[in-house]
Design a protein around this motif. Structure first.
Motif, PDB file in Angstrom:
ATOM      1  N   GLY A  57       6.081  -5.149 -12.636  1.00  0.00           N
ATOM      2  CA  GLY A  57       4.639  -4.972 -12.853  1.00  0.00           C
ATOM      3  C   GLY A  57       4.290  -4.170 -14.090  1.00  0.00           C
ATOM      4  N   LEU A  58       5.208  -4.104 -15.051  1.00  0.00           N
ATOM      5  CA  LEU A  58       4.927  -3.404 -16.308  1.00  0.00           C
ATOM      6  C   LEU A  58       4.281  -4.331 -17.329  1.00  0.00           C
ATOM      7  N   ASP A  59       4.336  -5.630 -17.031  1.00  0.00           N
ATOM      8  CA  ASP A  59       3.779  -6.621 -17.944  1.00  0.00           C
ATOM      9  C   ASP A  59       3.291  -7.793 -17.096  1.00  0.00           C
ATOM     10  N   VAL A  72       0.845 -10.540  -4.595  1.00  0.00           N
ATOM     11  CA  VAL A  72       0.963 -11.434  -5.761  1.00  0.00           C
ATOM     12  C   VAL A  72       0.617 -10.591  -6.986  1.00  0.00           C
ATOM     13  N   ILE A  73       1.642  -9.996  -7.580  1.00  0.00           N
ATOM     14  CA  ILE A  73       1.379  -9.007  -8.637  1.00  0.00           C
ATOM     15  C   ILE A  73       0.926  -9.660  -9.937  1.00  0.00           C
ATOM     16  N   GLU A  80      -4.785  -2.025 -10.795  1.00  0.00           N
ATOM     17  CA  GLU A  80      -4.153  -2.390  -9.516  1.00  0.00           C
ATOM     18  C   GLU A  80      -2.629  -2.335  -9.643  1.00  0.00           C
ATOM     19  N   LEU A  81      -2.123  -2.833 -10.774  1.00  0.00           N
ATOM     20  CA  LEU A  81      -0.672  -2.805 -11.018  1.00  0.00           C
ATOM     21  C   LEU A  81      -0.150  -1.377 -11.071  1.00  0.00           C
ATOM     22  N   ALA A  82      -0.887  -0.502 -11.739  1.00  0.00           N
ATOM     23  CA  ALA A  82      -0.460   0.905 -11.847  1.00  0.00           C
ATOM     24  C   ALA A  82      -0.349   1.532 -10.462  1.00  0.00           C
ATOM     25  N   ARG A  83      -1.334   1.280  -9.603  1.00  0.00           N
ATOM     26  CA  ARG A  83      -1.287   1.816  -8.228  1.00  0.00           C
ATOM     27  C   ARG A  83      -0.126   1.199  -7.443  1.00  0.00           C
ATOM     28  N   TRP A  84       0.062  -0.103  -7.621  1.00  0.00           N
ATOM     29  CA  TRP A  84       1.132  -0.817  -6.915  1.00  0.00           C
ATOM     30  C   TRP A  84       2.506  -0.276  -7.321  1.00  0.00           C
TER      31      TRP A  84
END
Length: 233
Positions: A57-59, A72-73, A80-84
């Motif tokens: 989830g860094l990109d 579904v990232i 949202e990705l940062a929290r995930w």
């Protein structure tokens, strides 16, 4: 293979350089099982680290989907990705990336500061993680007072401290001598076998890859073959 915790479908990733599109990953489909230790190998520029960063989830992919657990990232926003990531991904890097002014304890505690925990809850989780990597007696030492192998063990404790769904490791033994590298790989195997952690590791080292359960080879952004490793340890 057990139930897939990571599902990658028809993945494409390209970057634009000037007017030219650089295709890094093409039409890539992959499943990673719960509690699987997977190694990614391939020449420089084959897309290994790009794939690892997308799964972590860094990109975001140019096209295709990535599902980790129930999420579904590939459809998430940056925030949202940062929290995930904070909850679900533990990162282990080649050069450790420990903050030199902080003790081992404080470095391991860092990811927990982003979560809604009391100081006592954080202390318990940090001590559990440091105990797991055999460094409780070094928790007050700063990185400069630790060997490379010990620094990488602090890195693994930091990756583990939030009890993540997934551990991603980018060349985790690349900067270590053979004995320290072996200790780190033993530790990763314990995380998988005893704690049920799913581990995805990028490596250039065939010996390190041989410690994984499965090795995927990438060339020019595509999977070329998939090798099941016969455990010799």
């Amino acid at each position: 293979m057990s139930r897939a915790i990571v599902q990658v479908r028809d993945l494409h990733k390209s970057f634009t350089r000037g007017t030219e599109a650089i295709h890094v990953l093409r039409d890539l489909t992959l499943d990673v099982g719960q509690a699987e230790f997977l190694a990614l190998m391939g020449p420089s520029g084959s897309g290994k680290t790009t794939l690892l960063n997308l799964i972590a989830g860094l990109d975001q992919p140019t096209d295709g989907s990535i599902t980790v657990g129930e999420n579904v990232i590939s459809e998430m926003s940056e925030s949202e990705l940062a929290r995930w990531r904070t909850r679900h991904v533990g990162f282990v890097f080649q050069f450790y990336y420990l903050l030199p002014v902080l003790t081992a304890y404080e470095n391991v505690e860092l990811p927990l500061l982003l979560l809604n925990l009391t100081k006592e809850q954080r202390r318990k989780q940090v001590e559990t993680a440091l105990d797991l990597v055999g460094l409780t007696n070094r928790m007050d030492h700063r990185p400069g007072q630790l060997s490379g192998g010990q620094q990488q063990r602090v890195g693994i404790a930091r990756a583990m401290v939030t009890d993540p769904t997934l551990i991603v490791a980018d060349e985790p033994t690349g900067d270590l001598d053979t004995k320290s590298a072996d200790e780190i790989l033993n530790l990763m195997e314990i995380l998988r076998a005893q704690l049920g952690k799913t581990i995805i590791m990028v490596t250039h080292d065939p010996k390190a890859a041989g410690r994984a359960q499965r090795v995927l080879h990438l060339e020019k952004g595509q999977l070329v073959h998939d090798t099941a490793v016969v455990m010799s340890h």
